[in-house]
Design an enzyme around this catalytic site. Structure first.
Site, PDB file in Angstrom:
ATOM      1  N   HIS B 277      -4.064   0.962   5.830  1.00  0.00           N
ATOM      2  CA  HIS B 277      -5.607   0.766   5.377  1.00  0.00           C
ATOM      3  C   HIS B 277      -6.211   0.648   6.635  1.00  0.00           C
ATOM      4  O   HIS B 277      -6.986  -0.201   6.400  1.00  0.00           O
ATOM      5  CB  HIS B 277      -4.577  -0.050   4.891  1.00  0.00           C
ATOM      6  CG  HIS B 277      -4.128  -0.295   4.331  1.00  0.00           C
ATOM      7  ND1 HIS B 277      -4.543   0.012   2.711  1.00  0.00           N
ATOM      8  CD2 HIS B 277      -2.381  -0.743   3.807  1.00  0.00           C
ATOM      9  CE1 HIS B 277      -3.269  -0.881   1.306  1.00  0.00           C
ATOM     10  NE2 HIS B 277      -2.662  -0.609   2.664  1.00  0.00           N
ATOM     11  N   ASP B 337       1.006  -4.717   6.627  1.00  0.00           N
ATOM     12  CA  ASP B 337       1.677  -3.458   5.473  1.00  0.00           C
ATOM     13  C   ASP B 337       1.392  -1.746   5.044  1.00  0.00           C
ATOM     14  O   ASP B 337       0.778  -1.825   5.707  1.00  0.00           O
ATOM     15  CB  ASP B 337       1.146  -3.845   3.609  1.00  0.00           C
ATOM     16  CG  ASP B 337      -0.231  -3.623   3.603  1.00  0.00           C
ATOM     17  OD1 ASP B 337      -0.770  -4.501   4.698  1.00  0.00           O
ATOM     18  OD2 ASP B 337      -0.733  -3.946   2.241  1.00  0.00           O
ATOM     19  N   GLU B 338       2.535  -1.743   3.913  1.00  0.00           N
ATOM     20  CA  GLU B 338       2.040  -0.203   2.988  1.00  0.00           C
ATOM     21  C   GLU B 338       1.848   0.573   4.246  1.00  0.00           C
ATOM     22  O   GLU B 338       1.265   1.531   4.351  1.00  0.00           O
ATOM     23  CB  GLU B 338       1.038  -0.286   2.338  1.00  0.00           C
ATOM     24  CG  GLU B 338       2.086  -0.762   1.352  1.00  0.00           C
ATOM     25  CD  GLU B 338       0.927  -0.539  -0.291  1.00  0.00           C
ATOM     26  OE1 GLU B 338       1.341  -0.239  -1.135  1.00  0.00           O
ATOM     27  OE2 GLU B 338      -0.096  -1.007   0.039  1.00  0.00           O
ATOM     28  N   VAL B 339       2.691   0.940   5.823  1.00  0.00           N
ATOM     29  CA  VAL B 339       2.453   1.539   6.456  1.00  0.00           C
ATOM     30  C   VAL B 339       3.283   3.185   5.890  1.00  0.00           C
ATOM     31  O   VAL B 339       4.322   3.245   6.006  1.00  0.00           O
ATOM     32  CB  VAL B 339       3.338   1.692   7.750  1.00  0.00           C
ATOM     33  CG1 VAL B 339       2.107   2.562   9.035  1.00  0.00           C
ATOM     34  CG2 VAL B 339       2.180   0.034   8.635  1.00  0.00           C
TER      35      VAL B 339
END
Lengths: 594, 594
Positions: B277, B337-339
């Site tokens: 992100h 999060d969400e790598v």
């Protein structure tokens, strides 16, 4: 189980929280549209790279010498002011700061070609909205048979103007021939479930003009409240509105809405829906509704309008006579949808009447009996009428000029076929119920499922569900495909795409039948909508419907549409309409309100 | 195939119509709640029918003599003004019109009992928000250990005041002992996907105070834009924001937001999410992101933060030192999060590094390696940190005071068990992603379907789908159950009910484990939200979360909650917050904006 966990892992990677990857799979590409920010797209368009300046200090919108309209055409004068303000704002740059630009467009000549421009008339379903626009130096020329076309052309002209980095305004050499694909392009607002302040209605009419809409379908009363103040029957709003002073539309309010709409080439078609959807009528008009019974005793509750009393029809005759005078439009919408027979069935007098009439147990015959009488009453007032599709479905005898509104989604095609085959005019609203909104996460449907579970694939576009089928089956699940039928429900916030893809010609029929489809409507029912959220709920999704109804059927490129719509939405925001965003990004002029 | 087509027809049935009857089936009953319009409901409450008057000309909010706070406690002075205005508006009725009412409450004494009221302090997760409120004549007394409790009590007092038909204000004899069930009650706003003007953020803080929220989780930057103006690294916003002047938060803006929030007992927890992100970071900080490769050649695109360079950690050390000084809160949210590993996998240098470190093919090890270093860097600044759950899932070594935020819905319970079993503090946001919204109709799905059709049951709550299954099977349809997986998706516009029913204790765990759940957050991600629609999208649905997090676990009566929430929503509207309607109806003071 391990497989499942991996599967789960894989899914949450694609999943909720910052769900933007999911969305992006579904979001069109921003391209450099050859059509700039034009919305809806004109029918015929030639542009050129040649750009001219526009000087706010000297630019004028004028009546062409040959025009049949002049300064006393107030409708146009109002429009000139409106569009001048949209293009230049309210300030006039001082002469001293005037700087020489190269070639410029110094005026827009508006030329009404027919002998009667209809400056003081009302728009109708047959109004001529076509126009020709030529942008060149030193003058741009807007030719239209009537003022209605001029209004559309002025909007188009204002959409052609753009600013360079210095804030200098430019417009390119352009030639446009334009006309609407459909004559009826409407928006339904519901002022019964929640009262909509006049201010909100007027702002919406502004937004409609920006999108070339031409019908405001005013679903003004319903079960929940009766805000229409009737001079003949003041008790209807006195007792049936949410509040007799603050939550009503006075005759002056209604006049203002009608005139404000007329100035923008928008018809106001009022709907007074009967015999169902009328609970609020009963409060101000004793004896109008059917008393419901439990066995032999009245329950004190009421059902639809009582169809067996002369008093009912005397009331309706007087009421619709008033409506026909208050609302100048040639049509009134009589509703006729969703009649619940339960109460009628409970009422002994109605049962007796059913026997006398030989209707047996078929209460749709009773409904038709009622509707038939109402139609005759309204025909007396020399108005045409619109009705929801059930009226046609129940085989009521209709005047040839009746407009049947098709709203039931699951049998839309069949219904369009039948209505047009029977020779009636129709408009479509089924795919365009904009009070419905859907933006959700889908990944949870795999939440702890056993491998033998039937997984339903319902992602929102073809590429997506094909990928999904592969994914799901690979993971060893059985699958059931329903995506094609979910298309207009699930959308990860991209509803506008499905709205945009729907077409009033989406049915098998002859050329003759297709001709009878005169347009469509975007409906915003009021269960969950009031002044706090109406505009962002409606716009820009209603813009997608607007292009479908105005532009050529061949205009279906989603990337191009998205790229123009993003700019059009920002233009609406700049003009004061809180239209919500289509996806991540920004506008040069963000919304300033709260 | 035929069956499938029929199924299609049935699904189409889910597509359009005035679905209000369905909704009503789903809408709670309006009851006359014994708790009036109180929201969230206090922990202990005694009311009496005895009512006192409140005279705007003479009523005062004063510091009790024994209070440790006085006129130089500006936080309270601000609150006195704010709540006086909420209760009485801005006008003061003239003495000449003063009329004798019977018994009245002439003052509210605010009594801070502890030696340090914390007037100039910042709220924290351990702040005492409890208070006692006694309403009697001639004086009402609000006792609180600290100003934070006084703020909550003032909101409660203002909610007890009501008007009679004459507009005369009354308040009933009442005794309240109140305290929050959870210490962390947050709202996440995302100012990266769309820029949120300060005005919108401040209005939201006002609304949060009305709902006793105490944490503003400011997801200030993300892939899409970097609006935070960093004095140490000005290029980050200069190059990474949507616009370097109009779409940034200057240090003064941030100060203002923090002070405005402090005045309302609201913490500002900033989130700077890495290593994923972060696309927008790369524009202003060369070399920070991982270059992606196709084979041996860089593609020119970038992935997550580059975890193998010292420069990365030098930058982060300096950056988070600044953040720790700009944001006074004891915690900073580090994301995690969400790598997406795709780019890391493509990069030859990273592959080499993986080998050197002996990480093999397990890139979550590399992620952990990075996060570990970031946590150590932030620990250096003496801040605590919050992280999204993946950081815990990947087995990163965490400080005991770390707060793990659980956001993944499908394995929420399991995650809450694991995190608390490991001894970590946690907050829950999984059920409360309020950017998701869903309003569709269901009733048509049985409309004229053939008995051999496969009917999918997906109603929005357990009681409902059980009833539904019975109904469907009784009608001779085959059925497929998917409700458990649709729970927080389908809601007919009544989403707030599911939101309200979710509870942070919805997992199996010991008392010790439950104690480690310190609260939750309502998240409003910005894909489809900006100034045009933020407030109605968030409120009043976020109010449902507010009561879940403040009131006792036993407060679950939907009819009572609905009846209070409807009034609370109208109160927010009257106070200027465009909170959207819960269903058909009206407010005495409707929204005046557009």
């Amino acid at each position: 189980m391990v497989a499942l966990l991996r599967f789960g892992a894989l899914l949450f990677a694609v999943a909720a929280c910052q769900a933007w990857h999911v969305d992006e799979a579904n979001v069109p590409n921003l391209v450099d549209s050859p059509y700039g920010s034009l919305w809806p797209l004109p029918q015929k368009l030639q542009t050129s790279p040649v750009a001219f300046g526009l000087n706010s200090a000297s630019f004028q919108i004028v009546h062409a010498e040959q025009s049949s309209a002049g300064p006393n055409c107030y409708l146009l004068q109002n429009a000139f002011r409106r569009y001048f303000e949209y293009m230049f704002g309210f300030t006039k740059s001082k002469g001293m700061y005037k700087r020489k630009v190269g070639s410029e467009v110094s005026e827009l000549q508006v030329w009404i070609t027919s002998s009667d421009p209809e400056c003081d008339g009302f728009p109708s379903v047959t109004s001529d909205e076509s126009y020709e626009l030529t942008v060149d130096q030193p003058s741009a020329v807007l030719k239209a048979g009537k003022v209605w076309g001029a209004l559309r052309g002025l909007e188009t002209f204002s959409q052609l103007v753009y600013e360079d980095g210095y804030g200098a305004r430019h417009i390119n050499k352009t030639a446009i021939q334009d006309f609407p694909r459909f004559a009826h392009r409407g928006i339904l607002l519901d002022s019964s479930r929640h009262f909509l302040p006049i201010k909100v209605i007027l702002a919406n009419l502004e937004a409609m003009a920006m999108n070339k809409y031409n019908v405001f379908h005013w679903h003004i009363v319903d079960d929940h409240s009766f805000p229409y103040m009737s001079p003949s029957f003041p008790d209807l709003s006195q007792k049936g509105s949410y509040h007799p002073y603050t939550h009503v539309y006075t005759p002056s309010d209604v006049k203002m809405v009608i005139e404000f709409a007329r100035m923008r080439g928008i018809r106001v078609v009022s709907e007074f829906d009967t015999p169902g959807h009328t609970l609020s009528w009963g409060k101000g008009q004793m004896g109008l509704l059917t008393p419901c019974y439990a066995g032999d005793t009245p329950t004190g509750t009421f059902g639809p309008v009582n169809p067996i009393l002369n008093a009912t029809y005397e009331f309706m005759a007087q009421f619709f006579k008033e409506i026909s005078e208050v609302f100048p439009d040639a049509y009134v919408h009589l509703g006729g949808d969703e009649v619940d027979f339960t109460c009628w069935k409970s009422n002994p007098d109605i049962k007796k009447f059913m026997d006398q009439q030989g209707f047996g147990q078929d209460y749709s015959k009773l409904e038709s009996y009622y509707i038939q009488k109402i139609l005759d009453i309204v025909a007396e007032t020399n108005k045409g009428y619109m009705v929801w599709q059930e009226v046609f479905d129940n085989g009521v005898k209709l005047k040839p000029d009746t407009v049947v509104e098709v709203w039931i989604g699951y049998k839309m095609e069949e219904e369009l076929q039948n209505v047009t085959a029977a020779g009636y005019t129709t408009i479509l609203s089924a795919p365009w119920y904009l009070d419905y909104i859907s933006y959700g996460q889908d990944w949870q449907k795999y939440y702890k499922i056993k491998p033998d579970t039937l997984v339903q694939v319902w992602k929102g576009n073809v590429q997506k569900y094909q990928k999904e089928m592969a994914l799901v089956t690979a993971a060893g699940f059985q699958t059931l495909l329903s995506s094609p039928w979910y298309l207009n429900r699930i959308s990860y916030g991209q509803d506008w795409q499905q709205i945009y893809k729907a077409d009033p010609y989406d049915f098998d029929g002859t050329e003759e039948q297709k001709k009878r489809v005169v347009g469509g409507e975007a409906c915003l029912w009021g269960e969950y909508v009031d002044a706090t959220n109406l505009s962002p709920r409606l716009w820009p999704r209603a813009s997608a419907v607007a292009e479908r109804l105005w532009s050529d059927k061949s205009v279906t490129n989603i990337d191009d549409a998205y790229s123009r719509l993003v700019q059009h939405r920002c233009r609406m925001v700049q003009r004061g309409i809180p239209a919500e965003p289509l996806f991540v990004g920004y506008c040069d002029h963000e919304y300033k309100g709260l």
